[in-house]
Design an enzyme around this catalytic site. Sequence first.
Site, short mmCIF file in Angstrom:
data_model
loop_
_atom_site.label_atom_id
_atom_site.label_comp_id
_atom_site.label_asym_id
_atom_site.label_seq_id
_atom_site.Cartn_x
_atom_site.Cartn_y
_atom_site.Cartn_z
CD1 TRP A 185 -2.63 1.65 0.50
CD2 TRP A 185 -2.00 1.86 2.65
NE1 TRP A 185 -3.34 2.69 1.05
CE2 TRP A 185 -2.98 2.83 2.36
CE3 TRP A 185 -1.47 1.79 3.93
CZ2 TRP A 185 -3.43 3.74 3.32
CZ3 TRP A 185 -1.91 2.68 4.89
CH2 TRP A 185 -2.89 3.65 4.58
CG ASP A 238 -1.89 -2.38 7.67
OD1 ASP A 238 -2.98 -2.38 8.27
OD2 ASP A 238 -1.59 -1.51 6.82
CE LYS A 296 -9.74 -0.07 3.32
NZ LYS A 296 -9.49 0.77 2.21
#
Length: 432
Positions: free
Chosen positions: A163, A244, A280
């Site tokens: 990311w 993460d 999310k």
Amino acid sequence: MAAALRATSSAISRAVTARTPPLMGGARWSSSSTWWGHVDPAPKDPILGVTEAFLADPSPNKVNVGVGAYRDDDGKPVVLNCVREAEARIAGNLNMEYLPMGGSNHMVEETLKLAYGEDSEFIKDKRIAAVQALSGTGACRLFADFQKRYQPESEIYIPVPTWANHHNIWRDANVSQKTYHYYHPESKGLDFSGMMDDIKNAPKGSFFLLHACAHNPTGVDPTEEEWKEISQLIKDKGHFPFFDMAYQGFASGDPEKDAKAIRIFLQDGHLLGISQSFAKNMGLYGQRVGCLSVLCEDDKQAVAVKTRLQQIARPMYSNPPVHGALLVSIILSDPDLKNMWLKEVKVMADRIIGMRTALRENIEKLGSPLSWEHITKQIGMFCYSGLAPEQVDRLTSQFHIYLTRNGRISMAGVTTKNVEYLANAIHEVSKS
Ligand code: LMR
């Protein structure tokens, strides 16, 4: 009178001296320059900049598969029913007091259960230092600052690719970065041996950033067996794993299954760190609600670490916002609402899986000679299409399809209405 004038003029001179900014990026303040004349515009963010470009495009055919944000089959943002219900319960009852520096203890307790397990011994033994964070980004940033402060010489190993914001986060925390092999462009799968070699060759006691599930941007995760080997090697080398976990639930549709990698590491006796986010999996994108946790040797160490994390948070934002935290704690602590949430996560994950099949079938139907198997093999929110930046540029300029230049497609933006159009455009730019 003269003495008064002298005092005034020296006060003015002190004020001017205090205003003179230090050297910054080669610029020096002078009376002929403006304060910010030397500031160049920042380059566009590689992900959020795509959304800006999409919004500015007047085309009725435009498609946004850039940002990783869930959409329903009409391409609309979704507020989960469990969130609506939790909001109804707090309506009118919410006071606006500050949360503690570490955020809502209730929210944090419930959040830890998702990552460490409902009956985790580490939770019972109070070995986890955990604070509410400003979603996953905030959790990573708090950890990066903590790492710099208490392991100042350490480096962070980051997968290639990752990311894009991971690089910014550790850069701004002044932690030096190394990379490790992750993705294998030919197979469009995991470069397991490259990854293992890099873990083996990293200096003992290095920090490794791992994506717990639904790797962003590739959608490629290690298998359970591979995770076991990775965990063992990281242990043997005395490295520190930092997970993460931005997509718990989005890989398989089941948050419990998606915590598998973390559970393997816990079983192997690692001390580790985890960033959790509800952007999310609860659709709480703009609420910025998440959690940073660090598993410590004992409860005493956990108290020390937690107070230091709070100390880092205090001058940055003082304490985190209350609304999202309340929603999360209501949902996770009420069995009915939690059940409703689990079902809704599954619906979102399943819609994405369905769109993977549809996209692949539609491209294959057009007679593409290329293999598109990876679209259905990869998991989570993203498909790492393998399209080159120039092909992505054509998708945007010719077809008004917006995605990041690394070829990442947010499958959450694909719908039954746009999948054919998208497949056709991908076929057009990839056939020559
Ligand atoms: C993404 O990867 O698209 C999301 O995590 C949104 C973001 O902040 O980059």
